[in-house]
Each structure stands twice: as structure tokens, then as C-alpha cells.
Enzyme design. Sequence first.
Site, PDB file in Angstrom:
ATOM      1  N   GLU A 102     -16.554-108.357  13.989  1.00  0.00           N
ATOM      2  CA  GLU A 102     -15.923-107.287  14.776  1.00  0.00           C
ATOM      3  C   GLU A 102     -16.561-107.192  16.151  1.00  0.00           C
ATOM      4  OE1 GLU A 102     -13.737-105.412  15.572  1.00  0.00           O
ATOM      5  OE2 GLU A 102     -12.931-104.133  13.997  1.00  0.00           O
ATOM      6  N   ASP A 103     -15.812-106.637  17.100  1.00  0.00           N
ATOM      7  CA  ASP A 103     -16.394-106.396  18.425  1.00  0.00           C
ATOM      8  C   ASP A 103     -17.256-105.144  18.412  1.00  0.00           C
ATOM      9  OD1 ASP A 103     -14.179-104.718  18.053  1.00  0.00           O
ATOM     10  OD2 ASP A 103     -13.310-105.097  20.025  1.00  0.00           O
ATOM     11  N   ASP A 106     -17.156 -97.987  15.914  1.00  0.00           N
ATOM     12  CA  ASP A 106     -17.270 -96.693  16.581  1.00  0.00           C
ATOM     13  C   ASP A 106     -17.334 -95.619  15.489  1.00  0.00           C
ATOM     14  OD1 ASP A 106     -16.954 -94.490  18.224  1.00  0.00           O
ATOM     15  OD2 ASP A 106     -15.131 -95.149  19.182  1.00  0.00           O
ATOM     16  N   PHE A 155     -17.753 -95.245  26.481  1.00  0.00           N
ATOM     17  CA  PHE A 155     -16.708 -96.265  26.443  1.00  0.00           C
ATOM     18  C   PHE A 155     -17.150 -97.494  27.240  1.00  0.00           C
ATOM     19  CE2 PHE A 155     -12.808 -98.424  27.672  1.00  0.00           C
ATOM     20  CZ  PHE A 155     -12.190 -98.518  26.435  1.00  0.00           C
ATOM     21  N   ARG A 168     -11.324-107.961  29.360  1.00  0.00           N
ATOM     22  CA  ARG A 168     -11.858-108.795  28.274  1.00  0.00           C
ATOM     23  C   ARG A 168     -12.585-110.026  28.802  1.00  0.00           C
ATOM     24  NH1 ARG A 168      -9.533-106.793  23.557  1.00  0.00           N
ATOM     25  NH2 ARG A 168      -7.387-106.076  23.697  1.00  0.00           N
TER      26      ARG A 168
END
Length: 181
Positions: A102-103, A106, A155, A168
Site C-alpha cells: 500500500e502507499d 490513514d 495531507f 504522483r
Amino acid sequence: MERVKVGDKEFTISISASHIQQRVADVAAQINQDFKGERPLFLAVLNGSFVFAADLLRHITLPCEISFVRLASYQGTSSTGKVQKLIGLTESLKGRTVIIVEDIIDSGLTMKELLAMVQAEAPKQVRIASLLVKPDNLKVDLDIPYCCFKIPNDFIVGYGLDYDGEGRNLPDIYTVVPDSL
Ligand code: 5GP
Ligand code: MG
């Protein structure tokens, strides 16, 4: 670049490309050691993890496979907590050692849902590898043995992560400048 503009927001650098590369190599080394004798199937979650997955895989020395799945749950700059279904899984996971890539984790709700779907396929074992984790925002109990960076609840964009589809391609990771929100 110290500062970048992505869409309508300003971002400032928070993790350099070289630091990312170093941590990705460390995590890969840990995986290589922990899964000696195994042939893991890496399950990379699109879109955000494509850069991390590509770098991580090049440090894996085990015989392995990678498959890309998609599970969208996020819009704009705050997590919706809504999760859609898993698409793109063509391999059987039965009896496999699966490493989810996963990136960012959260709230953890996306990962919790994904884990349940993966577990339902009767794999031998499942582990989580996430580039980033925001521990202060975790709402569910998750074991994340492979994590490159724990970050504050801000963020971020870059290194595969986007803001409304852009950013990205940035090699470094950037944090939003609060007054640009
Ligand atoms: P969770 O379900 O853990 O709350 O959300 C996970 C997903 O939210 C990630 O896969 C990612 O798409 C998105 N996300 C959470 N935080 C950030 C962030 O700081 N930046 C970006 N670009 N996406 C984020
Ligand atoms: Mg993701």
C-alpha cells in the site's frame, strides 16, 4: 525542489527521494530475511502504490510474483471511509504467502476491508507493507510489520500519491502547506 504547486495547493518537501530509497531498501531487506524459502505474491494496491511497489520489488531477492489490484475509497484531501470492491485479482491466493503493498494507511479502514477480502481467499499468510502510516489517525487495529515511514496527520503527495490525480510523478514526498487548504 523545496516547494511545489499541485492543483490549487502549495506543498513543501517532507521526505527526500534519497531517504525514501534508503527506507524502501531497508524494508525489502527485512522482507527478504523474513520470507526465506517462501515465494510471496505481492499484491500492490493501485493507483498510489505503483511507484513504491516498483522500487520495493527491485530489492526483493526471493522468487516472487506481483499482481495489481484496485480499491478506491478516497477523494480530495480527507478520507471518506467508504470502500468499494476489489478489482483486478486474477491469481488464486489459496495457500499463498501474500504481501499487500500500500502507499499509505490513514484511518486503516481501506486496509481492514482489503485484508478481509484477501483472507477470504484462504491464503497461507498475509502481511502488510505500507510506504507510509499515519498512526494518530488509525481507527482500527492493524498489524503493519513493514512500514517505511510513520508520518503526522497531514495531507501528502508525491512518490505515487496524488492530489486530485496530480503529483504522483514527484520523486520526493511533499506535505500540504496548511494555509493553502
Ligand atoms: P484509509 O482507509 O486508511 O483512511 O485511507 C487510505 C487511502 O487514503 C490511501 O490508500 C490513499 O489513497 C488515501 N490517503 C490517505 N491519506 C492520504 C494523504 O495524505 N495523501 C494522499 N494523496 N492520499 C491519502
Ligand atoms: Mg492506497
